[in-house]
Design a protein around this motif. Structure first.
Motif, PDB file in Angstrom:
ATOM      1  N   ARG A 109       0.844  -1.306   0.004  1.00 15.53           N
ATOM      2  CA  ARG A 109       0.183  -0.164  -0.015  1.00 15.53           C
ATOM      3  C   ARG A 109       0.755   1.202   0.127  1.00 15.53           C
ATOM      4  O   ARG A 109       0.656   2.237  -0.713  1.00 15.53           O
ATOM      5  N   THR A 138       2.967   1.737  -3.508  1.00 13.18           N
ATOM      6  CA  THR A 138       1.778   2.069  -4.709  1.00 13.18           C
ATOM      7  C   THR A 138       1.198   3.345  -4.577  1.00 13.18           C
ATOM      8  O   THR A 138       1.317   4.089  -5.373  1.00 13.18           O
ATOM      9  N   ASN A 139       0.907   3.794  -3.351  1.00 10.44           N
ATOM     10  CA  ASN A 139       0.200   5.062  -3.109  1.00 10.44           C
ATOM     11  C   ASN A 139       1.121   6.322  -3.203  1.00 10.44           C
ATOM     12  O   ASN A 139       0.888   7.532  -3.473  1.00 10.44           O
ATOM     13  N   PHE A 174      -4.379   4.929   3.650  1.00  6.70           N
ATOM     14  CA  PHE A 174      -3.577   3.576   3.280  1.00  6.70           C
ATOM     15  C   PHE A 174      -2.582   3.336   4.175  1.00  6.70           C
ATOM     16  O   PHE A 174      -1.727   2.919   4.181  1.00  6.70           O
TER      17      PHE A 174
END
Length: 232
Positions: free
Chosen positions: A52, A55-56, A108
């Motif tokens: 997370r 990716t974010n 996230f």
């Protein structure tokens, strides 16, 4: 991270499931960030947490580890090298806390942060939640359904992942504790870091399917390490 304490001393004495109501709602914290300060190396990150974050934020695992600014670090947890959120500055604040004292990655945020002030009680290859009564400074918490508090998509898949990961690490800890071969201990630790953390997960594919593929392979390796342990 294992905590060898009596559950009665730190909780309200109850165990909770996803559909139970628990007094955990903190009204958006209202400017309080006490739970994001002085946590040392205790906010341990699992593979989904790292997925997370990378990716974010659009970064790699190595970039998160970088010295400048450095958002995470590696520490030994019960014999296994694992990543954790890094505390920074004189106030020992989470590196992701912004100048307003708010979480900059809230949508996230890691699993440990996500469930706080709940904890997990592991038993019989599964787990339930418990309410930590001394951890959150907000004394006016409101009741909320556990499922809504955890606030994670595909929550049943998520809970299975959490249980699989926990008990897998438990098995590795037992293997490592009985080993005297430093080279094999190093091999196990490097495998965990490379196989589950450093190797990126495909952003547009289901994380849990990808994790299970790696998990199945890792269980085979675990059996090999256990055989080596028995021969020692």
């Amino acid at each position: 991270m294992k905590r060898n304490i009596d559950l009665k001393d730190i909780s309200d004495g109850r165990l909770y499931g996803l559909n139970d109501m628990v007094k955990a709602g903190c009204s958006d914290c209202k400017g309080c960030s006490s739970c994001c300060e002085g946590m040392g190396s205790s906010i341990i990150l699992d593979p989904l947490d790292i997925h997370r974050l990378t990716t974010n934020l659009g970064v790699t695992f190595e970039q998160l580890l970088g010295e400048s600014p450095g958002k995470i670090e590696l520490n030994v947890v019960d014999g296994i090298i694992l990543p954790n959120l890094k505390m920074a500055g004189e106030a020992e604040c989470c590196a992701f806390l912004n100048q307003e004292g708010r979480c900059s990655i809230h949508s996230f945020r890691p699993g440990i942060c996500r469930i706080f002030p709940l904890g997990r009680y592991y038993e019989n290859n599964s787990f339930q939640y418990f309410l930590q009564i001394h951890e959150c400074k907000n004394q006016n918490r409101v009741k909320i359904k556990v499922r809504n508090w955890v606030d994670t998509p595909d929550i049943r898949k998520y809970e299975q992942f959490v249980a699989d990961w926990h008990y897998f690490l438990n098995d590795l800890e037992e293997i490592i504790a009985g080993l005297e071969q430093e080279e094999l201990i190093k091999t196990i630790n490097l495998y965990v870091l490379n196989h589950f953390y450093r190797k990126p997960y495909e952003e547009n594919e289901d994380f849990y399917i990808q994790f299970q593929e790696r998990f199945i392979e890792a269980k085979k390796r675990r059996r090999e390490w256990k055989k080596k342990d028995l021969r020692c």
